[in-house]
Scaffold this motif. Structure first.
Motif, PDB file in Angstrom:
ATOM      1  N   LEU A   1      11.487 -24.015 -12.914  1.00  0.00           N
ATOM      2  CA  LEU A   1      12.687 -23.389 -12.528  1.00  0.00           C
ATOM      3  C   LEU A   1      13.687 -23.868 -11.539  1.00  0.00           C
ATOM      4  CD1 LEU A   1      11.562 -19.555 -12.526  1.00  0.00           C
ATOM      5  CD2 LEU A   1      12.470 -21.021 -14.593  1.00  0.00           C
ATOM      6  N   SER A   2      14.986 -23.780 -12.079  1.00  0.00           N
ATOM      7  CA  SER A   2      16.003 -24.562 -11.101  1.00  0.00           C
ATOM      8  C   SER A   2      16.135 -23.565  -9.771  1.00  0.00           C
ATOM      9  CB  SER A   2      17.250 -24.492 -11.751  1.00  0.00           C
ATOM     10  OG  SER A   2      17.558 -22.999 -12.225  1.00  0.00           O
ATOM     11  N   ASP A   3      16.944 -23.543  -8.903  1.00  0.00           N
ATOM     12  CA  ASP A   3      17.037 -22.642  -7.497  1.00  0.00           C
ATOM     13  C   ASP A   3      17.838 -21.387  -8.063  1.00  0.00           C
ATOM     14  OD1 ASP A   3      15.969 -24.477  -5.773  1.00  0.00           O
ATOM     15  OD2 ASP A   3      17.856 -25.397  -5.253  1.00  0.00           O
ATOM     16  N   ARG A   4      18.629 -21.511  -9.093  1.00  0.00           N
ATOM     17  CA  ARG A   4      19.358 -20.323  -9.540  1.00  0.00           C
ATOM     18  C   ARG A   4      18.326 -19.372 -10.040  1.00  0.00           C
ATOM     19  NH1 ARG A   4      20.941 -19.551 -14.436  1.00  0.00           N
ATOM     20  NH2 ARG A   4      20.998 -21.822 -15.254  1.00  0.00           N
TER      21      ARG A   4
ATOM     22  N   ALA B   1      13.430 -29.575 -27.996  1.00  0.00           N
ATOM     23  CA  ALA B   1      14.542 -29.579 -27.866  1.00  0.00           C
ATOM     24  C   ALA B   1      15.281 -28.462 -27.080  1.00  0.00           C
ATOM     25  CB  ALA B   1      15.047 -29.229 -29.428  1.00  0.00           C
ATOM     26  N   ALA B   2      14.555 -27.350 -27.224  1.00  0.00           N
ATOM     27  CA  ALA B   2      14.976 -26.349 -26.092  1.00  0.00           C
ATOM     28  C   ALA B   2      14.929 -26.847 -24.389  1.00  0.00           C
ATOM     29  CB  ALA B   2      14.311 -24.973 -26.352  1.00  0.00           C
ATOM     30  N   LEU B   3      13.850 -27.428 -24.469  1.00  0.00           N
ATOM     31  CA  LEU B   3      13.661 -27.853 -23.068  1.00  0.00           C
ATOM     32  C   LEU B   3      14.710 -28.940 -22.589  1.00  0.00           C
ATOM     33  CD1 LEU B   3       9.946 -28.186 -22.960  1.00  0.00           C
ATOM     34  CD2 LEU B   3      11.130 -26.728 -21.782  1.00  0.00           C
ATOM     35  N   SER B   4      15.049 -29.818 -23.193  1.00  0.00           N
ATOM     36  CA  SER B   4      16.133 -30.835 -23.174  1.00  0.00           C
ATOM     37  C   SER B   4      17.522 -30.027 -22.826  1.00  0.00           C
ATOM     38  CB  SER B   4      16.295 -31.911 -24.213  1.00  0.00           C
ATOM     39  OG  SER B   4      15.073 -32.429 -24.653  1.00  0.00           O
ATOM     40  N   ARG B   5      17.675 -29.105 -23.677  1.00  0.00           N
ATOM     41  CA  ARG B   5      19.000 -28.143 -23.483  1.00  0.00           C
ATOM     42  C   ARG B   5      19.112 -27.333 -22.090  1.00  0.00           C
ATOM     43  NH1 ARG B   5      18.257 -27.172 -29.119  1.00  0.00           N
ATOM     44  NH2 ARG B   5      17.383 -25.310 -28.764  1.00  0.00           N
ATOM     45  N   MET B   6      17.786 -27.078 -21.900  1.00  0.00           N
ATOM     46  CA  MET B   6      17.727 -26.200 -20.632  1.00  0.00           C
ATOM     47  C   MET B   6      17.650 -27.115 -19.160  1.00  0.00           C
ATOM     48  SD  MET B   6      14.653 -23.630 -21.960  1.00  0.00           S
ATOM     49  CE  MET B   6      14.501 -22.692 -20.454  1.00  0.00           C
ATOM     50  N   VAL B   7      17.242 -28.293 -19.198  1.00  0.00           N
ATOM     51  CA  VAL B   7      17.245 -29.250 -18.084  1.00  0.00           C
ATOM     52  C   VAL B   7      18.788 -29.656 -18.028  1.00  0.00           C
ATOM     53  CG1 VAL B   7      16.727 -31.614 -17.446  1.00  0.00           C
ATOM     54  CG2 VAL B   7      14.993 -30.253 -18.216  1.00  0.00           C
ATOM     55  N   ALA B   8      19.508 -29.941 -19.080  1.00  0.00           N
ATOM     56  CA  ALA B   8      21.005 -30.488 -19.049  1.00  0.00           C
ATOM     57  C   ALA B   8      21.779 -29.268 -18.559  1.00  0.00           C
ATOM     58  CB  ALA B   8      21.319 -30.800 -20.573  1.00  0.00           C
ATOM     59  N   ALA B   9      21.425 -27.900 -18.904  1.00  0.00           N
ATOM     60  CA  ALA B   9      22.225 -26.737 -18.419  1.00  0.00           C
ATOM     61  C   ALA B   9      21.906 -26.423 -16.989  1.00  0.00           C
ATOM     62  CB  ALA B   9      21.904 -25.596 -19.438  1.00  0.00           C
TER      63      ALA B   9
ATOM     64  N   ARG C   1      14.252 -27.947 -14.067  1.00  0.00           N
ATOM     65  CA  ARG C   1      14.098 -29.158 -13.595  1.00  0.00           C
ATOM     66  C   ARG C   1      12.786 -29.899 -13.848  1.00  0.00           C
ATOM     67  NH1 ARG C   1      14.791 -27.324  -7.237  1.00  0.00           N
ATOM     68  NH2 ARG C   1      13.095 -26.224  -7.909  1.00  0.00           N
ATOM     69  N   ARG C   2      12.739 -31.091 -14.390  1.00  0.00           N
ATOM     70  CA  ARG C   2      11.690 -31.817 -14.985  1.00  0.00           C
ATOM     71  C   ARG C   2      11.304 -32.898 -13.897  1.00  0.00           C
ATOM     72  NH1 ARG C   2      10.420 -36.455 -17.760  1.00  0.00           N
ATOM     73  NH2 ARG C   2       8.816 -36.134 -19.519  1.00  0.00           N
TER      74      ARG C   2
ATOM     75  N   ALA D   1       5.251 -17.250 -14.020  1.00  0.00           N
ATOM     76  CA  ALA D   1       4.129 -18.208 -13.264  1.00  0.00           C
ATOM     77  C   ALA D   1       4.395 -18.376 -11.723  1.00  0.00           C
ATOM     78  CB  ALA D   1       4.261 -19.650 -13.768  1.00  0.00           C
ATOM     79  N   HIS D   2       3.329 -18.273 -11.072  1.00  0.00           N
ATOM     80  CA  HIS D   2       3.590 -18.370  -9.573  1.00  0.00           C
ATOM     81  C   HIS D   2       2.691 -19.622  -9.204  1.00  0.00           C
ATOM     82  CE1 HIS D   2       5.372 -14.478 -10.236  1.00  0.00           C
ATOM     83  NE2 HIS D   2       6.016 -14.554  -8.917  1.00  0.00           N
ATOM     84  N   PRO D   3       3.044 -20.700  -8.991  1.00  0.00           N
ATOM     85  CA  PRO D   3       4.465 -21.147  -9.008  1.00  0.00           C
ATOM     86  C   PRO D   3       4.978 -21.211 -10.224  1.00  0.00           C
ATOM     87  CG  PRO D   3       2.985 -23.051  -8.230  1.00  0.00           C
ATOM     88  CD  PRO D   3       2.073 -21.791  -8.440  1.00  0.00           C
ATOM     89  N   PRO D   4       6.265 -21.229 -10.275  1.00  0.00           N
ATOM     90  CA  PRO D   4       7.005 -21.090 -11.880  1.00  0.00           C
ATOM     91  C   PRO D   4       7.295 -22.900 -12.283  1.00  0.00           C
ATOM     92  CG  PRO D   4       8.844 -21.095  -9.871  1.00  0.00           C
ATOM     93  CD  PRO D   4       7.312 -21.144  -9.199  1.00  0.00           C
TER      94      PRO D   4
END
Length: 270
Positions: free
Chosen positions: A77-80, A57-65, A69-70, A31-34
């Protein structure tokens, strides 16, 4: 002899099943913007066999990892992973220029680096589509329309080289082209034969991983019937199909080697 191809690329034809995390990242990397609201993500992941509770559940884990960003119910997406999106965009639409026979050469001069720092530098050089001739000496044909990063000067010296021997022989020492082409053709066959949405996403996700290791050599140095462009073209068609089916917004731009991005959203490998 060294082989300048990652283990992940060697496994690409294995078509690893995509997890809920992988499906989410594939959509956001495309997606652009992602960024997408959670209500849209719920709708978009359903054809790929991901239910609402599994998604949340996956979204929660991905934010924690630190993957996502939410903000106010919108996931981005995070900067990385934004940096990863840029690499994938370049893998699908590399910018090239006419090749005049020159080669880029990077010679590592820094000493005293730890294993992690050395591994990070090797990964950066490979991402620049350079290949290692011997320890600390990296090179490639100078046909990419991209500068080398300025901060590379802290650890290496760069040169323009013109090898005396056959460039075809040098390419054969640097890249396992036959193995790369075989995997690419296998991926194309899997993608063509897949019909279920999840199977097609899995096949084309593997294709994107594999394209990250395409050396993008000048046409004069490639074997006959090189499948790199066919793999890109097949993925471009899938992009259009998927963008239309799930209702992602497109982004302006061109398509093809040597030109900027495609007009449809990219749905990338997670």
């Amino acid at each position: 002899m060294r082989t300048n191809v990652s283990a992940e690329a060697g496994e690409a034809a294995g078509l690893r099943p995509l997890s809920a995390r992988s499906v989410v990242l594939s959509l956001l990397l495309g997606a652009h913007p992602p960024e997408l609201p959670v209500k849209d993500l719920v709708r978009l992941v359903e054809p790929f066999g991901v239910g609402g509770s599994t998604l949340r559940a996956a979204l929660s884990r991905m934010v924690a990892a630190g993957d996502l960003r939410r903000t106010d119910g919108v996931y981005g997406l995070s900067d990385r992973l934004l940096a990863r999106q840029r690499r994938q965009d370049e893998a699908l639409h590399p910018r090239t220029r006419a090749w005049d026979g020159d080669w880029e050469m990077v010679v590592i001069t820094a000493t005293g680096r730890g294993p992690a720092e050395r591994a990070d530098l090797r990964a950066r050089l490979a991402a620049l589509r350079l290949a290692e001739l011997r320890e600390g000496v990296w090179l490639r044909p100078a046909n990419l329309a991209r500068p080398l990063p300025d901060d590379l000067a802290r650890v290496a010296e760069t040169y323009t080289a013109h090898p005396d021997g056959s460039p075809h022989d040098l390419v054969a020492r640097l890249w396992p082209l036959d193995a790369w082409a075989t995997t690419a053709r296998t991926l194309l066959a899997h993608a063509t034969g897949a019909h279920h949405p999840a199977d097609r996403l899995t096949a084309f996700a593997a294709a994107v991983r594999h394209l990250l290791t395409d050396p993008v050599l000048p046409p004069a140095l490639l074997p006959p019937d090189w499948p790199g462009e066919a793999l890109r073209t097949g993925y471009a068609g899938y992009e259009e199909e998927l963008a239309a089916s799930v209702g992602l917004r497109g982004t302006p731009g061109g398509h093809g080697e040597g030109r900027p991005g495609h007009a449809e959203d990219r749905v990338r490998k997670a």
